[in-house]
Design an enzyme around this catalytic site. Sequence first.
Site, PDB file in Angstrom:
ATOM      1  N   HIS A   1       0.976  -1.295   0.079  1.00 57.53           N
ATOM      2  CA  HIS A   1      -0.106   0.135  -0.114  1.00 57.53           C
ATOM      3  C   HIS A   1       0.990   1.398  -0.162  1.00 57.53           C
ATOM      4  O   HIS A   1       1.610   1.521   0.897  1.00 57.53           O
ATOM      5  CB  HIS A   1      -0.807   0.051   1.159  1.00 57.53           C
ATOM      6  CG  HIS A   1      -1.943   1.111   1.353  1.00 57.53           C
ATOM      7  ND1 HIS A   1      -1.901   1.978   2.372  1.00 57.53           N
ATOM      8  CD2 HIS A   1      -2.660   1.350   0.440  1.00 57.53           C
ATOM      9  CE1 HIS A   1      -2.894   2.835   2.260  1.00 57.53           C
ATOM     10  NE2 HIS A   1      -3.433   2.670   1.305  1.00 57.53           N
TER      11      HIS A   1
ATOM     12  N   HIS B   1      -0.779  10.303  -2.413  1.00 58.04           N
ATOM     13  CA  HIS B   1      -1.897  10.003  -2.056  1.00 58.04           C
ATOM     14  C   HIS B   1      -2.871  11.394  -1.691  1.00 58.04           C
ATOM     15  O   HIS B   1      -4.027  11.191  -2.461  1.00 58.04           O
ATOM     16  CB  HIS B   1      -2.016   9.255  -0.593  1.00 58.04           C
ATOM     17  CG  HIS B   1      -3.232   8.962  -0.086  1.00 58.04           C
ATOM     18  ND1 HIS B   1      -3.971   9.583   0.771  1.00 58.04           N
ATOM     19  CD2 HIS B   1      -4.014   7.661  -0.452  1.00 58.04           C
ATOM     20  CE1 HIS B   1      -5.306   9.213   1.052  1.00 58.04           C
ATOM     21  NE2 HIS B   1      -5.267   7.985   0.431  1.00 58.04           N
TER      22      HIS B   1
END
Length: 240
Positions: free
Chosen positions: A7, A49
């Site tokens: 991730h 992100h």
Amino acid sequence: MTTVIAHRGYSAKFPENTPLAFQEALKAGANGIELDVHYSADQAIVICHDETVDRTSNGKGLIKELSLDQLKALDFGNANHYGKSDTGIWTLDEFLAWASDYPELLINIEIKNNIFAYEGIVKDVAALLDKYERWETVIISSFNHQTIKKMQEVNRQARLGFLVADTLLNPEEYCYKYGVTNYHPAYFSVNREDIQVLTAAGVAVNTWTVNKVEDMQTLSDIGVTAVITNEVSLALDVLA
């Protein structure tokens, strides 16, 4: 065996979404890498992100209001410790060029246009996948399901994933209706019955973000396809 997808790279131990995090995820043995993309002010597709650089870098501001040169000047980790080339921002083009040396590596590209529209980003991501001939080992995911539909219109063979944070009724019917073969739910929202029905329908279930041993074990036991995790080495050990 349940697949391990890093991730934002190996983000438990290294600055997230940086070249270093991607390189270390691969060294640790991750089966895949998940990353997030936005448009810069000059429409470079950059990997980060958040919509801003405030949390992840030594700068401030919205990514969509900063040029690629401005973003490249920022440090997205501890450059004094790791080196600037390892903790700067990468474009998706740069990432795919690096990943060309690892043709079997699964790549999950999350298009982060659920807050800002980033008009044109779907076609530009697709153009890069054409450039690197990388469609077969890439999953495109998004919380903006209109984006998934648009990518499907660009390439009918694209591997697509619906990102969801809540528990859906009959998720297999939703995926089947729109021809999507990957379902990306929050790990706490899935159960054995959903996994069985989705799997029988040919839908891969890739859960996020799974960082605890007991959750990794439970999800593997009920048959998820992949865990998307910050804790790459831990997941590999637990799921081996």
